[in-house]
Design an enzyme around this catalytic site. Structure first.
Site, PDB file in Angstrom:
ATOM      1  N   CYS A 139      51.042  -7.284  45.011  1.00  0.00           N
ATOM      2  CA  CYS A 139      49.815  -6.509  44.823  1.00  0.00           C
ATOM      3  C   CYS A 139      49.945  -5.636  43.572  1.00  0.00           C
ATOM      4  CB  CYS A 139      49.549  -5.682  46.072  1.00  0.00           C
ATOM      5  SG  CYS A 139      47.997  -4.768  46.036  1.00  0.00           S
ATOM      6  N   CYS A 140      51.095  -4.936  43.429  1.00  0.00           N
ATOM      7  CA  CYS A 140      51.308  -4.104  42.230  1.00  0.00           C
ATOM      8  C   CYS A 140      51.322  -4.968  40.967  1.00  0.00           C
ATOM      9  CB  CYS A 140      52.632  -3.349  42.314  1.00  0.00           C
ATOM     10  SG  CYS A 140      52.560  -1.812  43.243  1.00  0.00           S
ATOM     11  N   CYS A 222      48.094   4.661  44.880  1.00  0.00           N
ATOM     12  CA  CYS A 222      46.974   4.069  45.622  1.00  0.00           C
ATOM     13  C   CYS A 222      47.012   4.591  47.061  1.00  0.00           C
ATOM     14  CB  CYS A 222      47.123   2.561  45.660  1.00  0.00           C
ATOM     15  SG  CYS A 222      47.044   1.767  44.052  1.00  0.00           S
ATOM     16  N   CYS A 225      49.310   3.090  49.875  1.00  0.00           N
ATOM     17  CA  CYS A 225      50.762   3.158  49.682  1.00  0.00           C
ATOM     18  C   CYS A 225      51.248   4.575  49.412  1.00  0.00           C
ATOM     19  CB  CYS A 225      51.162   2.237  48.532  1.00  0.00           C
ATOM     20  SG  CYS A 225      50.664   0.533  48.811  1.00  0.00           S
ATOM     21  N   CYS A 248      56.303   1.084  41.114  1.00  0.00           N
ATOM     22  CA  CYS A 248      55.343  -0.022  41.127  1.00  0.00           C
ATOM     23  C   CYS A 248      55.749  -1.119  40.156  1.00  0.00           C
ATOM     24  CB  CYS A 248      53.940   0.474  40.785  1.00  0.00           C
ATOM     25  SG  CYS A 248      53.829   1.231  39.175  1.00  0.00           S
TER      26      CYS A 248
HETATM   27 FE1  SF4 Z   1      48.594  -2.512  45.741  1.00  0.00          FE
HETATM   28 FE2  SF4 Z   1      49.827  -0.410  46.871  1.00  0.00          FE
HETATM   29 FE3  SF4 Z   1      50.629  -1.360  44.485  1.00  0.00          FE
HETATM   30 FE4  SF4 Z   1      48.311  -0.069  44.716  1.00  0.00          FE
HETATM   31  S1  SF4 Z   1      50.381   0.788  45.026  1.00  0.00           S
HETATM   32  S2  SF4 Z   1      48.637  -1.925  43.561  1.00  0.00           S
HETATM   33  S3  SF4 Z   1      47.603  -0.793  46.761  1.00  0.00           S
HETATM   34  S4  SF4 Z   1      50.738  -2.395  46.496  1.00  0.00           S
END
Ligand code: SF4
Length: 254
Positions: A139-140, A222, A225, A248
């Protein structure tokens, strides 16, 4: 994307030739020498040096943290035309997003949003649900790292808001170094500042900051998280809590 308040100036003088940076021992040696010399410089002096050397190919990504807000304040006095952007993952807190407007009002600087290819809805639909629940690294990567790679194109240097005392991972961070992952010179003007220095500067200059910091969130990312932390916990303990992940990927070397 929205345009920044003022476009970066055209290259002048020696910069007009705009030689590409060639990673290698010569460049690394040169950066290490600058880094050493700037160890005793103030953050403003470091930023002014970076602007002189790398503008208009000098940029900063900000998540509107307290350190980033200090740097935005300094940029407003030293080089307000510097392009500054935010990785708008679609998962930021509304309090974080509100700071963009406050920066515009206070400094006349428009922080540009850089977006992933897919909206949150498209991304979750394509992946059968929120990827942050199953694979935070992916996701990151999709919503931050890929976007940062695109944003870094054509740039030679970027400023980070890293402080060495934030975590053991960051303790050896140079003031000026080579960012292998993004192929940019990375300048960290606040490397030698403490948390107290940051908050002292915010208070002295009445710099806007994220109200979540007053609610137990020293580090805000975010919303899925980030959690608040208890007294005595490490200041980044609320990020990706419960997993081994601590960064991240923007500032880690892997
Ligand atoms: Fe995705 Fe969490 Fe990374 Fe944001 S911090 S991009 S929601 S995994």
């Amino acid at each position: 994307d929205e345009s920044p308040a003022s476009a970066p100036a055209e290259p002048q003088g020696a910069l007009a030739a705009d030689p590409p940076l060639i990673p290698g021992d010569d460049l690394f040696g040169e950066l290490a020498a600058h880094s050493q010399r700037l160890e005793t410089a103030t953050p403003q002096e470091i930023l002014a040096w970076a602007v002189e050397h790398y503008a208009p190919r000098f940029t900063m990504a900000t998540a509107f943290g307290p350190e980033g807000m200090c740097l935005i304040h300094m940029f407003s006095e030293i080089a307000p035309q510097t392009p500054i952007f935010n990785l708008e993952t679609g998962y930021q807190f509304k309090e974080t997003l509100a700071l963009r407007e406050q920066v515009r009002e206070r400094y006349g600087i428009t922080i540009e949003y850089k977006y992933p290819d897919q909206t949150v809805e498209e991304y979750e639909a394509a992946n059968g649900g929120p990827v942050y629940k199953t694979d935070t690294n992916r996701c990151c990567f999709d919503r931050k790292i890929k976007v940062l790679h695109q944003a870094a194109r054509g740039m030679h240097a970027w400023s980070s808001a890293i402080r060495r005392d934030q975590s053991p991972d960051r303790a050896e961070h140079p003031i000026v170094g080579w960012d292998k992952k993004f192929q940019l010179v990375k300048i960290s003007p606040l490397a030698n500042w403490t948390k107290k220095d940051v908050w002292g500067f915010i208070s002295k200059n009445d710099i806007p900051y994220n109200p979540l910091h007053d609610q137990g969130y020293p580090s805000v990312g975010c919303w899925p998280c980030t959690r608040s932390i208890a007294l005595g916990e490490d200041e980044r303990a609320g990020r990706w809590s419960g997993s081994a992940k601590t960064e991240c990927g923007l500032h880690s070397s892997d």
